[in-house]
Write a protein that holds these residues in place. Structure first.
Motif, PDB file in Angstrom:
ATOM      1  N   PHE A 113       0.826  -1.202   0.000  1.00  0.00           N
ATOM      2  CA  PHE A 113       0.000   0.000   0.000  1.00  0.00           C
ATOM      3  C   PHE A 113       0.862   1.255   0.000  1.00  0.00           C
ATOM      4  CE2 PHE A 113      -2.800   3.274   1.610  1.00  0.00           C
ATOM      5  CZ  PHE A 113      -4.011   2.981   1.006  1.00  0.00           C
ATOM      6  N   ALA A 114       1.916   1.265   0.838  1.00  0.00           N
ATOM      7  CA  ALA A 114       2.791   2.435   0.915  1.00  0.00           C
ATOM      8  C   ALA A 114       3.475   2.698  -0.427  1.00  0.00           C
ATOM      9  CB  ALA A 114       3.830   2.248   2.008  1.00  0.00           C
ATOM     10  N   ALA A 115       3.909   1.629  -1.120  1.00  0.00           N
ATOM     11  CA  ALA A 115       4.564   1.792  -2.422  1.00  0.00           C
ATOM     12  C   ALA A 115       3.582   2.335  -3.455  1.00  0.00           C
ATOM     13  CB  ALA A 115       5.145   0.461  -2.884  1.00  0.00           C
ATOM     14  N   SER A 116       2.355   1.851  -3.422  1.00  0.00           N
ATOM     15  CA  SER A 116       1.371   2.284  -4.419  1.00  0.00           C
ATOM     16  C   SER A 116       0.988   3.741  -4.228  1.00  0.00           C
ATOM     17  CB  SER A 116       0.123   1.393  -4.359  1.00  0.00           C
ATOM     18  OG  SER A 116      -0.555   1.553  -3.131  1.00  0.00           O
ATOM     19  N   VAL A 117       0.749   4.172  -2.980  1.00  0.00           N
ATOM     20  CA  VAL A 117       0.348   5.566  -2.764  1.00  0.00           C
ATOM     21  C   VAL A 117       1.529   6.521  -2.884  1.00  0.00           C
ATOM     22  CG1 VAL A 117      -1.620   4.931  -1.310  1.00  0.00           C
ATOM     23  CG2 VAL A 117       0.592   5.419  -0.250  1.00  0.00           C
ATOM     24  N   SER A 118       2.750   5.982  -2.903  1.00  0.00           N
ATOM     25  CA  SER A 118       3.932   6.830  -3.073  1.00  0.00           C
ATOM     26  C   SER A 118       4.299   6.983  -4.546  1.00  0.00           C
ATOM     27  CB  SER A 118       5.123   6.246  -2.314  1.00  0.00           C
ATOM     28  OG  SER A 118       4.861   6.161  -0.930  1.00  0.00           O
ATOM     29  N   LEU A 119       4.375   5.857  -5.273  1.00  0.00           N
ATOM     30  CA  LEU A 119       4.864   5.858  -6.650  1.00  0.00           C
ATOM     31  C   LEU A 119       3.762   6.090  -7.681  1.00  0.00           C
ATOM     32  CD1 LEU A 119       7.366   2.870  -6.414  1.00  0.00           C
ATOM     33  CD2 LEU A 119       7.875   5.317  -6.239  1.00  0.00           C
ATOM     34  N   LEU A 120       2.510   5.793  -7.307  1.00  0.00           N
ATOM     35  CA  LEU A 120       1.402   5.945  -8.251  1.00  0.00           C
ATOM     36  C   LEU A 120       0.516   7.142  -7.914  1.00  0.00           C
ATOM     37  CD1 LEU A 120       0.356   2.187  -8.592  1.00  0.00           C
ATOM     38  CD2 LEU A 120       1.951   3.492 -10.011  1.00  0.00           C
ATOM     39  N   ASN A 121       0.989   7.984  -7.028  1.00  0.00           N
ATOM     40  CA  ASN A 121       0.227   9.143  -6.575  1.00  0.00           C
ATOM     41  C   ASN A 121       0.599  10.372  -7.415  1.00  0.00           C
ATOM     42  OD1 ASN A 121      -1.000  11.243  -5.246  1.00  0.00           O
ATOM     43  ND2 ASN A 121      -0.256  10.683  -3.217  1.00  0.00           N
ATOM     44  N   PRO A 122      -0.339  10.886  -8.219  1.00  0.00           N
ATOM     45  CA  PRO A 122      -0.027  12.056  -9.060  1.00  0.00           C
ATOM     46  C   PRO A 122       0.478  13.254  -8.262  1.00  0.00           C
ATOM     47  CG  PRO A 122      -2.126  11.086  -9.685  1.00  0.00           C
ATOM     48  CD  PRO A 122      -1.712  10.416  -8.415  1.00  0.00           C
ATOM     49  N   HIS A 123      -0.066  13.451  -7.059  1.00  0.00           N
ATOM     50  CA  HIS A 123       0.372  14.580  -6.241  1.00  0.00           C
ATOM     51  C   HIS A 123       1.822  14.414  -5.800  1.00  0.00           C
ATOM     52  CE1 HIS A 123      -3.411  16.741  -5.987  1.00  0.00           C
ATOM     53  NE2 HIS A 123      -4.028  15.608  -5.732  1.00  0.00           N
ATOM     54  N   ALA A 124       2.217  13.179  -5.451  1.00  0.00           N
ATOM     55  CA  ALA A 124       3.598  12.919  -5.043  1.00  0.00           C
ATOM     56  C   ALA A 124       4.553  13.164  -6.203  1.00  0.00           C
ATOM     57  CB  ALA A 124       3.730  11.488  -4.535  1.00  0.00           C
TER      58      ALA A 124
END
Length: 201
Positions: A113-124
């Motif tokens: 989950f942490a990898a997905s919201v970090s690497l696939l997050n447009p805002h990040a």
């Protein structure tokens, strides 16, 4: 070099401070796990992902615009507009933690989950490439390296601190007022950084 370090610290801190999905997940896992050591998988994953994004942004963006002034100015303008916009959104945002509320994930789920919201997050991605990457264009050589390292260190310190804050504060802050104050401070930092970039032009 000192100015590059200070700029990197303020910029990275202002960008990472708003509690979006990534930070809310770290915060809540700190609050929900029975022991703090069990939240380390999400802390390390989020930190490593941010390190990767920041490094790619600083070196990648620099390589693209090397020697091309109009691209550099354009990217700086985009970064300024993005900071102003994100500051407005952050100032208006209300704390919400429904995505991860009350769920203590296993280590494997934490990492995924942490990898997905970090690497696939447009805002990040926009934060790192659109703001940190473009801000690094004002520096060269060792100053650019210092700027990048400080941004990365802020990211690591924030995630470790956020998990600890979740451990001690998360269960007490039922109203979400603490998160609301953090967002207000972050918005002010973003706006201040935008004006700093205007003067760097």
């Amino acid at each position: 070099m000192i100015s590059a370090a200070i700029h990197g610290f303020i910029l990275a801190f202002g960008l990472i401070l708003p509690l979006g999905v990534q930070n809310v997940f770290v915060f809540n896992q700190g609050a929900m796990q029975p022991r703090w050591m069990l939240v380390l998988p999400v802390v390390l994953t989020a930190s490593i992902c941010d390190t990767l994004l920041i490094s790619l942004a600083v070196f990648g963006v620099s390589a693209v615009v090397l020697g091309v002034d109009w691209i550099r100015v354009t990217l700086l303008l985009v970064g300024i507009l993005f900071l102003l916009y994100m500051g407005f959104i952050t100032w208006k945002s209300k704390p919400t933690t429904e995505e991860t509320k009350g769920v203590a994930f296993t280590p494997r789920k934490q990492i995924a989950f942490a990898a997905s919201v970090s690497l696939l997050n447009p805002h990040a991605i926009m934060d790192t490439i659109g703001v940190i990457g473009t801000s690094s264009l004002t520096y060269t050589g060792s100053e650019k390296i210092i700027f990048m390292i400080v941004c990365i260190l802020v990211s690591w310190m924030w995630f470790f601190g956020l998990s600890l804050a979740g451990r001690f504060i998360g269960k007490l802050d039922r109203s979400g007022r603490f998160i609301l104050y953090l967002n207000k401070i972050s918005a002010l930092i973003m706006w201040g950084t935008a004006f700093y970039l205007v003067f760097s032009l």
